[in-house]
Structure formats: structure tokens, C-alpha cells
Write a protein that holds these residues in place. Structure first.
Motif, PDB file in Angstrom:
ATOM      1  N   GLU A  34      10.840  30.749 -48.386  1.00  0.00           N
ATOM      2  CA  GLU A  34       9.657  30.414 -47.586  1.00  0.00           C
ATOM      3  C   GLU A  34       9.782  30.969 -46.176  1.00  0.00           C
ATOM      4  O   GLU A  34       8.844  31.550 -45.639  1.00  0.00           O
ATOM      5  N   GLU A  35      10.947  30.794 -45.574  1.00  0.00           N
ATOM      6  CA  GLU A  35      11.157  31.263 -44.204  1.00  0.00           C
ATOM      7  C   GLU A  35      11.077  32.790 -44.118  1.00  0.00           C
ATOM      8  O   GLU A  35      10.624  33.332 -43.120  1.00  0.00           O
ATOM      9  N   LYS A  36      11.479  33.483 -45.162  1.00  0.00           N
ATOM     10  CA  LYS A  36      11.447  34.946 -45.163  1.00  0.00           C
ATOM     11  C   LYS A  36      10.062  35.506 -45.462  1.00  0.00           C
ATOM     12  O   LYS A  36       9.631  36.457 -44.823  1.00  0.00           O
ATOM     13  N   TYR A  37       9.352  34.919 -46.458  1.00  0.00           N
ATOM     14  CA  TYR A  37       8.194  35.603 -47.015  1.00  0.00           C
ATOM     15  C   TYR A  37       6.848  34.902 -46.868  1.00  0.00           C
ATOM     16  O   TYR A  37       5.819  35.536 -47.032  1.00  0.00           O
ATOM     17  N   SER A  38       6.815  33.635 -46.587  1.00  0.00           N
ATOM     18  CA  SER A  38       5.538  32.923 -46.506  1.00  0.00           C
ATOM     19  C   SER A  38       4.705  33.441 -45.337  1.00  0.00           C
ATOM     20  O   SER A  38       5.231  33.780 -44.281  1.00  0.00           O
ATOM     21  N   ALA A  39       3.396  33.468 -45.528  1.00  0.00           N
ATOM     22  CA  ALA A  39       2.497  33.873 -44.444  1.00  0.00           C
ATOM     23  C   ALA A  39       2.335  32.748 -43.430  1.00  0.00           C
ATOM     24  O   ALA A  39       1.909  32.979 -42.303  1.00  0.00           O
TER      25      ALA A  39
END
Length: 186
Positions: A34-39
Motif C-alpha cells: 500500500e505504501e509503495k503503490y496505492s494512489a
């Protein structure tokens, strides 16, 4: 996606004298999916992000007011509606490159201008760039839509804490939601 690493160094420890230097090391925070890829801003970082947005809005408005040459009847520098609307829009469209995430006491925290509360580690690694600037800009624009420029400027006139309370407090505020999660975990 480009992530930058910024190594923040503290002072060397010299416990026994000139030859006894302590070795300092730090690693980059281990970001989850989530921290890497979520908008969107991850829930556990929303309070920090809200405080960063509030600080930037307040800072941009204060700088714009300082440039005014004519104070109002109370001796304060006051922006016109078109001026503070423009300033708030610019505060959201800035590049947000001074913000990133680092791990402090095994907890990931957003760091940058306006977020210097709490104990600072002697050495840490901050991850900047990547999704963080877009997330902060989106949150900023969302607050402009939710509260409106008039309400934010009225809070600004009461001080930085009032802007933070408006955006981050209240029944659905990001910082109150974080406090509720922390209490539930205990």
C-alpha cells in the motif's frame, strides 16, 4: 517510479575520547504494498499528511500576507478573496518534494516541513519522491473542496493551530481517526 533516499545524520558519539567513535547505521523504511503503490495516502500516515498540508497552506498564506503593503483597519495584512484562493491553489500544486517517509521507533512517519514534533533519532533514512508528492497534493485539493477557501482562510487568520484543527480535527479528522485506532490497539 523514482524514489529518492535522504540520509539524515546526527552527531558522532564520542563516549571515551577522540579514538572511541560509535558506529552509526540506518536502513531505509521497509514499505508495504500500500505504501509503495496505492494512489491514496495510507491510513496510518494521514494525520502526518494532514498536518503537512495544513502547515503548507498556512505558510503560503502567511508569506502572501507579508508581501502586502496596506494593513486593514485592525492593522493586519488581509488578502482579497481572489488572492487567497490563488495562494491556496498554488499551495496544493507545489511539488511537495521536501516530504517523505522514515521509520522512527519502529513506526513509519511522514516527515518534512511543519512535522518536527517528537524525539528525533540520531540517524535515519528518509524515502522521498515516488507516490508521496502526488498523495499530498491530492489530499490538499480534497481539503480545498471539502472546506473551501473561505473557511480555510478564516482559520488561517486565527493562526496555524486553527488551520490544523479545521483540517485534521473534527468528527472525521485524520488525526482523530488515528487517535481512535491507537486507542483500539491498546
Amino acid at each position: 517510479m523514482r524514489l529518492s533516499l535522504l540520509l539524515l545524520l546526527g552527531a558522532w558519539a564520542v563516549p571515551g575520547g577522540l579514538g572511541d567513535r560509535a558506529f552509526l547505521s540506518a536502513t531505509a523504511p521497509n514499505l508495504d504494498e500500500e505504501e509503495k503503490y496505492s494512489a491514496h495516502m495510507p491510513a496510518h500516515l494521514r494525520c502526518d499528511a494532514c498536518r503537512a498540508v495544513a502547515y503548507q497552506m498556512w505558510q503560503h498564506l502567511a508569506k502572501a500576507e507579508a508581501k502586502l503593503h496596506t494593513p486593514d483597519s485592525r492593522g493586519r495584512q488581509e488578502l482579497s478573496e481572489s488572492e487567497y484562493t490563488d495562494v491556496l491553489d498554488r499551495s496544493c500544486s507545489q511539488n511537495w518534494q521536501d516530504y517523505g517517509v522514515r521509520e522512527v521507533n519502529q513506526m513509519k512517519r511522514l516527515t518534512g516541513p511543519g512535522l518536527g514534533k517528537g524525539p528525533e533519532p540520531s540517524i535515519s533514512v528518509m524515502v522521498t519522491g515516488g507516490p508521496w508528492p502526488n498523495r499530498l497534493s491530492r489530499m490538499c485539493l480534497q481539503y480545498l473542496g471539502d472546506f473551501g477557501e473561505d473557511e480555510i482562510y478564516e482559520a488561517h487568520q486565527q493562526g496555524r493551530e486553527a488551520v490544523e484543527a479545521l483540517l485534521c480535527g473534527g468528527a472525521l479528522g485524520a488525526c482523530l481517526a488515528e487517535a481512535a485506532v491507537t486507542r483500539e490497539e491498546l
